[in-house]
Write a protein that holds these residues in place. Structure first.
Motif, mmCIF file in Angstrom:
data_model
loop_
_atom_site.group_PDB
_atom_site.id
_atom_site.type_symbol
_atom_site.label_atom_id
_atom_site.label_comp_id
_atom_site.label_asym_id
_atom_site.label_seq_id
_atom_site.Cartn_x
_atom_site.Cartn_y
_atom_site.Cartn_z
ATOM 1 N N SER A 69 -12.152 3.310 -3.933
ATOM 2 C CA SER A 69 -12.712 4.189 -2.906
ATOM 3 C C SER A 69 -13.573 5.280 -3.529
ATOM 4 O O SER A 69 -14.640 5.620 -3.022
ATOM 5 N N GLY A 112 -7.932 6.022 -4.354
ATOM 6 C CA GLY A 112 -7.953 4.993 -5.383
ATOM 7 C C GLY A 112 -9.304 4.900 -6.052
ATOM 8 O O GLY A 112 -10.327 5.356 -5.520
ATOM 9 N N ASN A 172 -4.825 -4.121 -0.466
ATOM 10 C CA ASN A 172 -4.337 -3.254 -1.543
ATOM 11 C C ASN A 172 -3.357 -4.008 -2.441
ATOM 12 O O ASN A 172 -2.299 -3.504 -2.816
ATOM 13 N N SER A 173 -3.722 -5.233 -2.775
ATOM 14 C CA SER A 173 -2.825 -6.105 -3.527
ATOM 15 C C SER A 173 -2.882 -5.804 -5.022
ATOM 16 O O SER A 173 -3.938 -5.459 -5.570
ATOM 17 N N ARG A 174 -1.741 -5.976 -5.685
ATOM 18 C CA ARG A 174 -1.695 -5.808 -7.133
ATOM 19 C C ARG A 174 -2.406 -6.943 -7.850
ATOM 20 O O ARG A 174 -2.688 -6.844 -9.050
ATOM 21 N N GLY A 178 -8.263 -6.138 -2.789
ATOM 22 C CA GLY A 178 -8.156 -4.726 -3.120
ATOM 23 C C GLY A 178 -8.447 -3.803 -1.961
ATOM 24 O O GLY A 178 -7.871 -2.714 -1.867
ATOM 25 N N ILE A 179 -9.318 -4.213 -1.048
ATOM 26 C CA ILE A 179 -9.767 -3.311 0.019
ATOM 27 C C ILE A 179 -8.920 -3.433 1.277
ATOM 28 O O ILE A 179 -8.487 -2.433 1.846
ATOM 29 N N GLU A 180 -8.674 -4.659 1.712
ATOM 30 C CA GLU A 180 -7.917 -4.855 2.940
ATOM 31 C C GLU A 180 -6.408 -4.863 2.711
ATOM 32 O O GLU A 180 -5.648 -4.331 3.515
ATOM 33 N N SER A 201 -15.050 1.002 5.051
ATOM 34 C CA SER A 201 -14.334 -0.122 4.461
ATOM 35 C C SER A 201 -15.248 -1.323 4.292
ATOM 36 O O SER A 201 -15.217 -2.003 3.250
ATOM 37 N N ALA A 212 -6.120 0.838 -6.994
ATOM 38 C CA ALA A 212 -5.786 0.850 -5.575
ATOM 39 C C ALA A 212 -7.003 1.144 -4.735
ATOM 40 O O ALA A 212 -7.938 1.787 -5.160
ATOM 41 N N ALA A 213 -6.928 0.687 -3.473
ATOM 42 C CA ALA A 213 -8.062 0.861 -2.561
ATOM 43 C C ALA A 213 -7.820 1.965 -1.561
ATOM 44 O O ALA A 213 -8.579 2.130 -0.631
ATOM 45 N N GLY A 214 -6.773 2.743 -1.712
ATOM 46 C CA GLY A 214 -6.476 3.815 -0.777
ATOM 47 C C GLY A 214 -7.506 4.906 -0.840
ATOM 48 O O GLY A 214 -8.464 4.861 -1.624
#
Length: 433
Positions: free
Chosen positions: A10, A7, A404-406, A400-402, A148, A2-4
């Protein structure tokens, strides 16, 4: 993946922000070492023993494992120049670079083993440089003002490290050198558009010319570099629209002059390479080749068609269906990323008109490449040729960054797995090539 805020992307990005270049270099070295272990662990010499004949006792087994498929042609051309007509399918510019560097490094430069060692070294260095240049290009196009954006740039460059081109970026192939020069050309072109937006005309004009030179060199290394001439064609169309809307002005004449100069340099490079072939086979012999009588005599088109069966829909046979399936994921990524750029769905979190203009333009040569691979080329080669095009890296990173797709971790895992499997096949002298 995840990009949160917490994650892995990050956390990795935060750890790399202070020293991005060394972090990318460390990741590059680790991946290259892993690929090398896979290649070197393959049974030798594979089903094709031609490399043992060429290298004799001079080449270490470790080096000979990287001499596969087209690299044999490249290295032979570097050793003794073109001898056979079909060798014109392989870049003489790349082979000349390898020969020149080998001559500078050793007095035994004419030995195939010395040429081979130099070719492997050139590919490793070029790939390392292209990772850093892609990071710079990403910062120029995508921006680096926010965390970001910086993460986006870093992840994109890291994706180039594990490109599906895999072992081909370690072997004596033209792809790593092409990627290095092509990314440089795109960086210079992006600087030109940034300077144009800011009103810095001198910097814009110089960057346009420098970009044209870089794209010309890329075209001499790999013929698909000519597709980047579409960037200048796009600008020429924009200038023509301005002419029709607002009439002629000194600023517009200046703009058109340098757009034409940049694009003309690319066309001149392609013409020069073909003219050299024309002189060799059409004017310097009493028995000119059949292609000399064509309306547009091109030795490259003839060689690709006559010897390698490259042509529109020629590859569309039932026996090649597995190769189309192998290329399908990359073709889908190239198409999806181009469409995303045209629909302005990349970088939506921080709108930037120059970035939007750049992404729209950069999508054009990539989309053309995908179309040609699907309809004309040996389709499986798209997995390595695509390594020199940045847009799809940005697209995957944005998942992944904008968003947050699987899909993002699956794509990255797929790239890594494919790279390792392909390295094993490459080292064993097995297709696909």
């Amino acid at each position: 993946m995840a990009a949160g805020p917490d994650g892995p992307i990050s956390r990795w990005s935060r750890s790399c922000q202070l020293q991005p270049a060394p972090s990318l270099a460390l990741f590059y070295a680790a991946w290259k070492a892993l690929l090398a272990l896979v290649v070197l662990g393959c049974p030798a010499p594979g089903y094709d023993t031609s490399i043992t004949v060429l290298t004799g006792t001079h080449a270490a087994p470790a080096i000979s494992k990287f001499i596969r498929w087209d690299s044999i042609y490249f290295l032979q051309a570097a050793q003794r120049g073109y001898v056979y007509e079909q060798e014109w399918a392989f870049s003489y510019t790349y082979s000349s670079l390898v020969r020149w560097l080998a001559s500078a490094a050793t007095t035994k430069a004419r030995h195939f083993a010395a040429i081979a060692v130099t070719g492997v070294a050139v590919s490793h260095v070029s790939h390392a440089l292209s990772v850093l240049i892609l990071w710079w290009l990403s910062r120029t196009v995508l921006g680096s003002e926010t965390a970001s954006q910086r993460t986006w740039c870093l992840v994109s460059a890291a994706l180039h490290v594990i490109s599906p081109a895999g072992a081909f970026l370690s072997a004596p192939y033209s792809e790593p050198v092409f990627a290095c020069v092509h990314f440089l050309g795109l960086s210079l072109y992006a600087m030109a558009l940034r300077a144009d937006h800011a009103g810095h005309w001198a910097r814009r004009d110089a960057s346009w010319v420098a970009a044209g030179i870089a794209f010309a060199l890329a075209t001499l290394i790999r013929s698909n570099g000519i597709l980047s001439g579409c960037l200048f064609a796009y600008d020429a169309i924009e200038a023509a629209r301005e002419l029709l809307s607002h009439g002629l002005s000194v600023a517009l004449v200046r703009r058109m002059l340098f757009i034409g100069l940049g694009g003309g340099i690319i066309a001149l490079a392609m013409f020069g390479a073909q003219f050299a072939g024309y002189l060799s086979y059409c004017t310097a012999t009493d028995s000119p080749r059949p292609w000399c009588q064509q309306l547009v005599p091109s030795i490259y088109n003839w060689v690709q068609s006559h010897y390698w069966n490259v042509g529109f829909l020629r590859y569309w046979t039932l026996s090649n269906l597995p190769l189309f399936l192998l290329a399908a994921p990359m073709l889908a990524l190239l198409a999806a990323s181009s469409l995303s750029a045209w629909q302005h769905r990349l970088g939506t979190n921080q709108p930037d008109p120059v970035r939007r203009a750049l992404l729209t333009r950069i999508a054009i040569p990539q989309a053309l490449l995908a179309f040609l691979a699907l309809t004309t080329y040996h389709v499986q080669t798209i997995n390595r040729i695509s390594s020199g095009y940045p847009l799809w890296y940005w697209y995957v990173a944005s998942l992944g960054i904008e968003f947050n797709s699987r899909i993002f971790p699956r794509v990255v895992q797929g790239m890594a797995i494919y790279g390792l499997v392909q390295a094993a096949l490459f080292g064993s002298f097995l297709p696909p090539a």
